[in-house]
Design an enzyme around this catalytic site. Structure first.
Site, mmCIF file in Angstrom:
data_model
loop_
_atom_site.group_PDB
_atom_site.id
_atom_site.type_symbol
_atom_site.label_atom_id
_atom_site.label_comp_id
_atom_site.label_asym_id
_atom_site.label_seq_id
_atom_site.Cartn_x
_atom_site.Cartn_y
_atom_site.Cartn_z
ATOM 1 N N ASN A 10 55.403 28.487 38.639
ATOM 2 C CA ASN A 10 55.633 29.426 37.653
ATOM 3 C C ASN A 10 54.880 31.137 38.224
ATOM 4 O O ASN A 10 54.838 32.023 37.601
ATOM 5 C CB ASN A 10 55.141 29.835 36.141
ATOM 6 C CG ASN A 10 56.510 28.178 35.650
ATOM 7 O OD1 ASN A 10 57.833 29.064 35.274
ATOM 8 N ND2 ASN A 10 55.814 27.503 34.618
ATOM 9 N N ARG A 17 55.514 38.923 33.261
ATOM 10 C CA ARG A 17 55.072 37.893 32.345
ATOM 11 C C ARG A 17 53.682 38.474 32.186
ATOM 12 O O ARG A 17 52.772 37.913 32.842
ATOM 13 C CB ARG A 17 55.648 36.785 31.959
ATOM 14 C CG ARG A 17 57.258 36.890 32.445
ATOM 15 C CD ARG A 17 58.110 36.678 30.797
ATOM 16 N NE ARG A 17 59.585 37.216 31.480
ATOM 17 C CZ ARG A 17 60.694 36.926 31.269
ATOM 18 N NH1 ARG A 17 60.048 35.491 31.956
ATOM 19 N NH2 ARG A 17 61.874 36.554 31.310
ATOM 20 N N TYR A 22 47.470 37.515 33.194
ATOM 21 C CA TYR A 22 48.012 37.435 34.901
ATOM 22 C C TYR A 22 47.691 38.306 35.786
ATOM 23 O O TYR A 22 47.504 38.531 36.714
ATOM 24 C CB TYR A 22 49.349 36.459 35.342
ATOM 25 C CG TYR A 22 49.023 35.206 34.659
ATOM 26 C CD1 TYR A 22 47.666 34.450 35.019
ATOM 27 C CD2 TYR A 22 49.824 35.136 33.756
ATOM 28 C CE1 TYR A 22 47.927 33.163 34.609
ATOM 29 C CE2 TYR A 22 49.650 33.490 33.092
ATOM 30 C CZ TYR A 22 49.085 32.418 33.746
ATOM 31 O OH TYR A 22 48.635 31.699 32.807
ATOM 32 N N HIS A 79 46.294 21.299 34.814
ATOM 33 C CA HIS A 79 46.121 19.895 34.310
ATOM 34 C C HIS A 79 46.762 18.170 33.433
ATOM 35 O O HIS A 79 46.648 18.113 33.119
ATOM 36 C CB HIS A 79 46.207 20.537 33.053
ATOM 37 C CG HIS A 79 45.518 22.065 32.936
ATOM 38 N ND1 HIS A 79 44.585 22.717 33.370
ATOM 39 C CD2 HIS A 79 46.624 23.253 33.096
ATOM 40 C CE1 HIS A 79 44.402 24.314 34.131
ATOM 41 N NE2 HIS A 79 45.411 24.343 33.129
ATOM 42 N N GLU A 97 40.656 24.924 45.701
ATOM 43 C CA GLU A 97 41.683 25.475 44.325
ATOM 44 C C GLU A 97 40.857 26.842 43.756
ATOM 45 O O GLU A 97 39.555 26.753 42.948
ATOM 46 C CB GLU A 97 40.800 23.846 43.035
ATOM 47 C CG GLU A 97 41.948 24.521 41.992
ATOM 48 C CD GLU A 97 41.010 23.777 41.090
ATOM 49 O OE1 GLU A 97 40.398 22.732 41.192
ATOM 50 O OE2 GLU A 97 41.407 23.395 39.441
ATOM 51 N N ARG A 106 40.134 29.422 28.142
ATOM 52 C CA ARG A 106 41.163 29.260 27.696
ATOM 53 C C ARG A 106 40.792 28.127 26.972
ATOM 54 O O ARG A 106 40.130 26.983 26.473
ATOM 55 C CB ARG A 106 42.511 29.305 28.191
ATOM 56 C CG ARG A 106 42.392 30.826 29.821
ATOM 57 C CD ARG A 106 43.142 30.834 30.380
ATOM 58 N NE ARG A 106 44.844 31.372 29.537
ATOM 59 C CZ ARG A 106 45.483 31.371 30.562
ATOM 60 N NH1 ARG A 106 46.130 30.692 31.928
ATOM 61 N NH2 ARG A 106 46.708 31.125 29.548
ATOM 62 N N ARG A 110 43.326 23.341 28.799
ATOM 63 C CA ARG A 110 43.213 24.074 30.432
ATOM 64 C C ARG A 110 41.760 23.756 30.939
ATOM 65 O O ARG A 110 41.731 24.033 32.387
ATOM 66 C CB ARG A 110 43.556 25.697 30.366
ATOM 67 C CG ARG A 110 45.039 26.007 30.051
ATOM 68 C CD ARG A 110 45.179 26.978 30.345
ATOM 69 N NE ARG A 110 46.506 27.831 29.129
ATOM 70 C CZ ARG A 110 47.132 27.710 30.017
ATOM 71 N NH1 ARG A 110 48.003 27.381 31.209
ATOM 72 N NH2 ARG A 110 49.011 27.754 29.278
HETATM 73 O O1 CA2 Z 1 44.893 31.573 36.049
HETATM 74 C C1 CA2 Z 1 45.711 30.429 37.124
HETATM 75 O O2 CA2 Z 1 45.864 30.385 38.644
HETATM 76 C C2 CA2 Z 1 46.326 29.546 36.627
HETATM 77 O O3 CA2 Z 1 46.571 27.987 37.571
HETATM 78 C C3 CA2 Z 1 48.426 29.167 36.105
HETATM 79 C C4 CA2 Z 1 48.561 28.690 35.601
HETATM 80 C C5 CA2 Z 1 48.202 27.894 34.506
HETATM 81 O O4 CA2 Z 1 48.765 27.220 33.205
HETATM 82 C C6 CA2 Z 1 46.919 27.585 35.185
HETATM 83 O O5 CA2 Z 1 46.266 26.714 33.185
HETATM 84 C C7 CA2 Z 1 45.994 28.650 34.981
HETATM 85 C C8 CA2 Z 1 50.230 29.522 34.946
HETATM 86 C C9 CA2 Z 1 50.877 30.120 35.918
HETATM 87 C C10 CA2 Z 1 51.823 30.673 35.363
HETATM 88 O O6 CA2 Z 1 52.022 32.341 35.605
HETATM 89 C C11 CA2 Z 1 52.351 32.613 35.142
HETATM 90 C C12 CA2 Z 1 52.892 34.454 35.381
HETATM 91 C C13 CA2 Z 1 53.836 35.412 35.362
HETATM 92 C C14 CA2 Z 1 54.274 34.884 33.228
HETATM 93 C C15 CA2 Z 1 53.884 33.812 33.589
HETATM 94 C C16 CA2 Z 1 53.301 32.947 33.349
#
Ligand code: CA2
Length: 149
Positions: A10, A17, A22, A79, A97, A106, A110
């Site tokens: 993602n 999004r 993000y 996770h 990492e 969060r 997570r």
């Molecule tokens: O904070 C981070 O970099 C994460 O690795 C991002 C992951 C999340 O599952 C981790 O807990 C923390 C999610 C990435 C999803 O990225 C998106 C980007 C745009 C829109 C939706 C999701």
């Protein structure tokens, strides 16, 4: 020194999004900033993103003998993935990492990372700068490896 930058599921959607979590930058924007810093530091970087766990495992395996360090944002696999953790251990490549958001501020699920226990360290919560900090850490670790304290 060659450093591989890996992004998990993602993260290709960045900028499209959930900007409140993000940000508005795209993965391409981040990669350009990472490439500029790499040039400054005198290290070579390559980029890989996949939404598939097996492809990420394969890329880590293929990095053996080619890259001296990896910066990885494993996305949600952080996770869940024992397979990614095992790949990191079995290749023995030093890993930093990185996370865009602060995973400890969060949801509860997570707060556990399968990766942190086998990484050199973790950088979390600095937005796109997390990648730049992680690159500095990986490059610094590579430069100092083999030196006695
Ligand atoms: O904070 C981070 O970099 C994460 O690795 C991002 C992951 C999340 O599952 C981790 O807990 C923390 C999610 C990435 C999803 O990225 C998106 C980007 C745009 C829109 C939706 C999701």
């Amino acid at each position: 020194m060659k450093i591989l930058i890996i992004n998990g599921p993602n993260l290709n959607l960045l900028g499209r999004r959930e900007p409140e979590i993000y940000g508005t930058f795209t993965l391409d924007d981040i990669n350009k900033r990472v490439a500029a810093l790499a040039a400054e530091l005198g290290v070579e970087v390559s980029f890989f993103q996949s939404n598939h766990e097996g492809e990420l495992v394969q890329k880590i395996q293929d990095a053996m003998g080619v890259y001296q360090a990896i910066v990885i944002n494993p996305g949600a696999y952080t996770h869940t993935s024992v397979a990614l953790r095992d790949a990191i251990v079995s290749t023995g490549i030093p890993v930093v990492e990185a996370h865009i958001s602060n995973i400890y501020r969060r949801e509860e699920f997570r707060k556990h990372s399968y990766i942190s226990g086998v990484a050199i360290g973790q950088i979390t919560g600095f937005g796109p700068d997390s990648y730049l900090l992680a690159l500095r850490a990986a490059a610094g670790f590579g430069k100092n490896s083999g030196k006695k304290n």
